[in-house]
Design a protein around this motif. Structure first.
Motif, PDB file in Angstrom:
ATOM      1  N   THR A 194      40.065  48.369  47.427  1.00  0.00           N
ATOM      2  CA  THR A 194      39.150  49.064  46.517  1.00  0.00           C
ATOM      3  C   THR A 194      39.701  49.073  45.099  1.00  0.00           C
ATOM      4  N   GLY A 195      38.787  49.051  44.146  1.00  0.00           N
ATOM      5  CA  GLY A 195      39.186  49.148  42.749  1.00  0.00           C
ATOM      6  C   GLY A 195      39.473  47.827  42.079  1.00  0.00           C
ATOM      7  N   PHE A 196      39.276  46.717  42.791  1.00  0.00           N
ATOM      8  CA  PHE A 196      39.559  45.404  42.213  1.00  0.00           C
ATOM      9  C   PHE A 196      38.266  44.596  42.136  1.00  0.00           C
ATOM     10  N   ALA A 197      37.931  44.165  40.946  1.00  0.00           N
ATOM     11  CA  ALA A 197      36.756  43.324  40.766  1.00  0.00           C
ATOM     12  C   ALA A 197      37.055  41.907  41.234  1.00  0.00           C
ATOM     13  N   PRO A 198      36.059  41.190  41.757  1.00  0.00           N
ATOM     14  CA  PRO A 198      36.277  39.791  42.162  1.00  0.00           C
ATOM     15  C   PRO A 198      36.785  38.957  40.986  1.00  0.00           C
ATOM     16  N   ASP A 199      37.695  38.088  41.251  1.00  0.00           N
ATOM     17  CA  ASP A 199      38.279  37.235  40.213  1.00  0.00           C
ATOM     18  C   ASP A 199      37.733  35.823  40.387  1.00  0.00           C
ATOM     19  N   PRO A 200      36.902  35.345  39.455  1.00  0.00           N
ATOM     20  CA  PRO A 200      36.282  34.022  39.618  1.00  0.00           C
ATOM     21  C   PRO A 200      37.267  32.866  39.532  1.00  0.00           C
ATOM     22  N   THR A 201      38.487  33.131  39.097  1.00  0.00           N
ATOM     23  CA  THR A 201      39.472  32.050  39.014  1.00  0.00           C
ATOM     24  C   THR A 201      40.188  31.817  40.345  1.00  0.00           C
ATOM     25  N   ILE A 202      39.899  32.658  41.348  1.00  0.00           N
ATOM     26  CA  ILE A 202      40.568  32.544  42.644  1.00  0.00           C
ATOM     27  C   ILE A 202      39.566  32.090  43.696  1.00  0.00           C
ATOM     28  N   ASP A 203      39.918  31.057  44.451  1.00  0.00           N
ATOM     29  CA  ASP A 203      39.091  30.568  45.551  1.00  0.00           C
ATOM     30  C   ASP A 203      39.030  31.635  46.651  1.00  0.00           C
ATOM     31  N   LEU A 204      37.841  31.983  47.096  1.00  0.00           N
ATOM     32  CA  LEU A 204      37.695  33.026  48.107  1.00  0.00           C
ATOM     33  C   LEU A 204      38.282  32.626  49.457  1.00  0.00           C
ATOM     34  N   GLN A 205      38.359  31.345  49.726  1.00  0.00           N
ATOM     35  CA  GLN A 205      38.845  30.893  51.018  1.00  0.00           C
ATOM     36  C   GLN A 205      40.367  30.717  51.062  1.00  0.00           C
ATOM     37  N   GLY A 263      58.846  27.248  38.229  1.00  0.00           N
ATOM     38  CA  GLY A 263      58.191  28.494  38.575  1.00  0.00           C
ATOM     39  C   GLY A 263      56.902  28.695  37.802  1.00  0.00           C
ATOM     40  N   ARG A 264      56.931  28.418  36.517  1.00  0.00           N
ATOM     41  CA  ARG A 264      55.737  28.578  35.674  1.00  0.00           C
ATOM     42  C   ARG A 264      54.630  27.626  36.116  1.00  0.00           C
ATOM     43  N   ILE A 265      54.980  26.377  36.380  1.00  0.00           N
ATOM     44  CA  ILE A 265      53.967  25.407  36.798  1.00  0.00           C
ATOM     45  C   ILE A 265      53.334  25.825  38.119  1.00  0.00           C
ATOM     46  N   SER A 266      54.154  26.324  39.042  1.00  0.00           N
ATOM     47  CA  SER A 266      53.591  26.736  40.332  1.00  0.00           C
ATOM     48  C   SER A 266      52.693  27.965  40.182  1.00  0.00           C
ATOM     49  N   ASP A 267      52.961  28.822  39.203  1.00  0.00           N
ATOM     50  CA  ASP A 267      52.040  29.930  38.912  1.00  0.00           C
ATOM     51  C   ASP A 267      50.675  29.422  38.461  1.00  0.00           C
ATOM     52  N   ARG A 268      50.659  28.296  37.770  1.00  0.00           N
ATOM     53  CA  ARG A 268      49.453  27.812  37.101  1.00  0.00           C
ATOM     54  C   ARG A 268      48.743  26.675  37.853  1.00  0.00           C
ATOM     55  N   THR A 269      49.310  26.202  38.945  1.00  0.00           N
ATOM     56  CA  THR A 269      48.795  25.003  39.609  1.00  0.00           C
ATOM     57  C   THR A 269      47.424  25.249  40.246  1.00  0.00           C
ATOM     58  N   LYS A 307      40.686  27.904  38.537  1.00  0.00           N
ATOM     59  CA  LYS A 307      40.691  27.807  37.087  1.00  0.00           C
ATOM     60  C   LYS A 307      41.932  28.508  36.567  1.00  0.00           C
ATOM     61  N   ASN A 308      42.573  27.912  35.582  1.00  0.00           N
ATOM     62  CA  ASN A 308      43.741  28.524  34.959  1.00  0.00           C
ATOM     63  C   ASN A 308      43.292  29.335  33.753  1.00  0.00           C
ATOM     64  N   LYS A 309      43.388  30.663  33.859  1.00  0.00           N
ATOM     65  CA  LYS A 309      42.924  31.511  32.759  1.00  0.00           C
ATOM     66  C   LYS A 309      44.003  31.764  31.715  1.00  0.00           C
ATOM     67  N   TYR A 310      45.180  31.177  31.911  1.00  0.00           N
ATOM     68  CA  TYR A 310      46.259  31.326  30.940  1.00  0.00           C
ATOM     69  C   TYR A 310      46.410  30.041  30.136  1.00  0.00           C
ATOM     70  N   PRO A 311      46.504  30.103  28.834  1.00  0.00           N
ATOM     71  CA  PRO A 311      46.725  28.886  28.037  1.00  0.00           C
ATOM     72  C   PRO A 311      48.131  28.348  28.277  1.00  0.00           C
ATOM     73  N   PHE A 312      48.274  27.051  28.216  1.00  0.00           N
ATOM     74  CA  PHE A 312      49.606  26.466  28.352  1.00  0.00           C
ATOM     75  C   PHE A 312      49.911  25.692  27.071  1.00  0.00           C
ATOM     76  N   ASN A 313      50.341  26.451  26.056  1.00  0.00           N
ATOM     77  CA  ASN A 313      50.651  25.875  24.761  1.00  0.00           C
ATOM     78  C   ASN A 313      52.155  25.968  24.506  1.00  0.00           C
ATOM     79  N   LEU A 314      52.562  25.657  23.277  1.00  0.00           N
ATOM     80  CA  LEU A 314      53.988  25.654  22.960  1.00  0.00           C
ATOM     81  C   LEU A 314      54.605  27.038  23.153  1.00  0.00           C
TER      82      LEU A 314
END
Length: 446
Positions: free
Chosen positions: A8-19, A106-112, A235-242
């Motif tokens: 409870t209290g968490f809105a669905p996150d469209p960047t995460i696959d439901l399955q 570690g960072r790449i695996s967070d964003r893959t 979908k990756n909602k975090y930018p991957f810039n310099l």
């Protein structure tokens, strides 16, 4: 708890696959929700896969550090000072790779993004690249080739290890931290023991010396990768810039002081450990006067004693830590005792005494490993980016593994003439004392 049922209290996150991406080995497990600590304990078979993955990676990666590279350089030159100098040239190259690829991995695996999940692909890529790099070392005939091979080995291994460690934070409930951390510590030391014995078995065959551990590591880590029930990003909602890339290597110790203190505690004990273990074979040859074959056998038995003691201490310390709810005192005392043990090596004058000190080192290091990972999981700054923060923390594990041999090789070659270990072991004691003191300043964990 699944990725589509965060509570409870968490809105669905469209960047995460439901399955999500279910585990491909064993009964289907719930897929954790990103950013939330799991509240369901993992079954025994999954914890066994955790053990297997850590064991396999450490067999493959630490065999060169423990024995294989020392035997490799010994096959190229008989001069002790030149052997120490070669190791000091070869091993530090991995320090740069360890720093870069532990954090970036570690960072790449967070964003893959992909249907196989975030961690699984990088675990497989990492262990595959490690096997290829070890083949390069096995076939190498000069210092440059060995240095390049070791750089690549550390790069791939630490990419895979960053994803592996992050997956533990993703998957485990808090009540499993201490016990599983203890098992991971046992797996690490059993891996070192097996790698060391392999060194004594394959002293005359460089290809088997490096590739048998590589195959074991590959199989074990792939099995673990297939056992993970992975959340999936669409979908990756975090930018991957310099700026994002540079922040990969940094977790602010002012904003997160407990994480920073835990980082330095880990760095110091690993640094102290590898100041000796990187030169254990040379120590037996040049301090105790054993020939190569006898030294390899004595090291293997010593590591076995170390490992058995470590296993006992890991199981006991992990259970006690979960039971009493205390982490940092156990960690600090273990680091201090380990440092005292390394200093005792200066006064060893027989193989029997060496075995006694190995038992002391094993007890202290096993207690440390059993509790330290649990401590770190409790001070993580951001549950959504555990890969990045654990990648930064793993730098404290990987960097001294490559840095200590360079520093130790310099001290041994220039101050000890290849045979006097005084400066090297005094530095190990000082590093351990500092690590114990820093750990006691952690406030958020008892």
């Amino acid at each position: 708890m699944t990725s589509h049922d965060p509570g409870t209290g968490f809105a669905p996150d469209p960047t995460i696959d439901l399955q999500g991406s279910p585990n491909l080995i064993g009964p289907k497990l719930p897929i954790p929700h990103l950013g939330i600590k799991p509240d369901t304990k993992k079954p025994v078979w999954y914890v066994g896969a955790v053990f297997l993955g850590q064991f396999g990676l450490f067999v493959a990666l630490l065999a060169p550090v423990m024995v294989s590279l020392q035997l490799k350089v010994a096959s190229l030159t008989d001069d002790p000072a030149q052997q120490a100098s070669m190791l000091a040239t070869i091993l530090p190259g991995g320090a740069l790779a360890a720093v870069i690829f532990n954090a970036v991995g570690g960072r790449i695996s967070d964003r893959t993004i992909g249907r196989w999940g975030r961690r699984r692909p990088w675990i497989v890529i990492g262990v595959t690249g490690l096997a290829v790099a070890l083949l390069v070392i096995a076939l190498g005939t000069n210092t440059l080739t060995l240095a390049v091979g070791w750089f690549l080995a550390q790069a791939f291994a630490n990419t895979g290890f960053a994803a592996y460690t992050a997956s533990l934070a993703d998957q485990l409930s808090e009540e499993q931290y201490g016990k599983t951390s203890g098992l991971v510590g046992i797996a690490q030391n059993v891996g070192i023991m097996v790698a060391t014995w392999m060194g004594s078995f394959f002293t005359e065959n460089m290809l088997l010396l490096f590739m048998v551990p590589a195959v074991i590591g590959f199989i074990a880590m792939v099995i673990y990768a297939l056992a993970i029930p992975e959340p999936v990003l669409v979908k990756n909602k975090y930018p991957f810039n310099l700026r994002e890339l540079l922040s990969t290597f940094w977790t602010n110790p002012i904003r997160y002081p407990d994480f920073g203190l835990a980082w330095w505690g880990r760095f110091m004990i690993i640094f102290a450990s590898y100041l000796f273990t990187s030169f254990r074979l040379l120590y037996m040859q040049n301090h105790l006067g054993l020939d190569t074959a006898s030294a390899a056998g004595a090291v293997a038995l010593g590591v076995t004693i170390y490992t058995v003691a470590s296993m006992v201490a890991s199981l006991a310390a992990g259970w006690i830590s979960d039971r009493i709810g205390r982490r940092k005192v156990i960690v600090a005392v273990a680091i201090l005792v380990f440092g005292i043990g390394t200093y005792m090596l200066l006064h060893v004058d027989s193989v029997s005494m060496f075995y006694v000190v190995e038992a002391i080192l094993g007890l202290s290091y096993g207690a440390y490993l059993a509790v330290d990972l649990a401590l770190v999981f409790e001070v993580l700054p951001d549950r959504m980016n555990t890969g990045k923060d654990l990648g930064v923390f793993n730098m404290a594990n990987a960097l001294p593994q490559s840095l200590a041999p360079g520093v130790g090789g310099f001290l041994l070659a220039n101050l000890g003439g290849g045979t006097d270990f005084t400066a090297l072991l005094v530095l190990a004691l000082a590093a351990a004392v500092l690590g114990a003191v820093l750990t006691m300043f952690i406030r958020s964990v008892k």
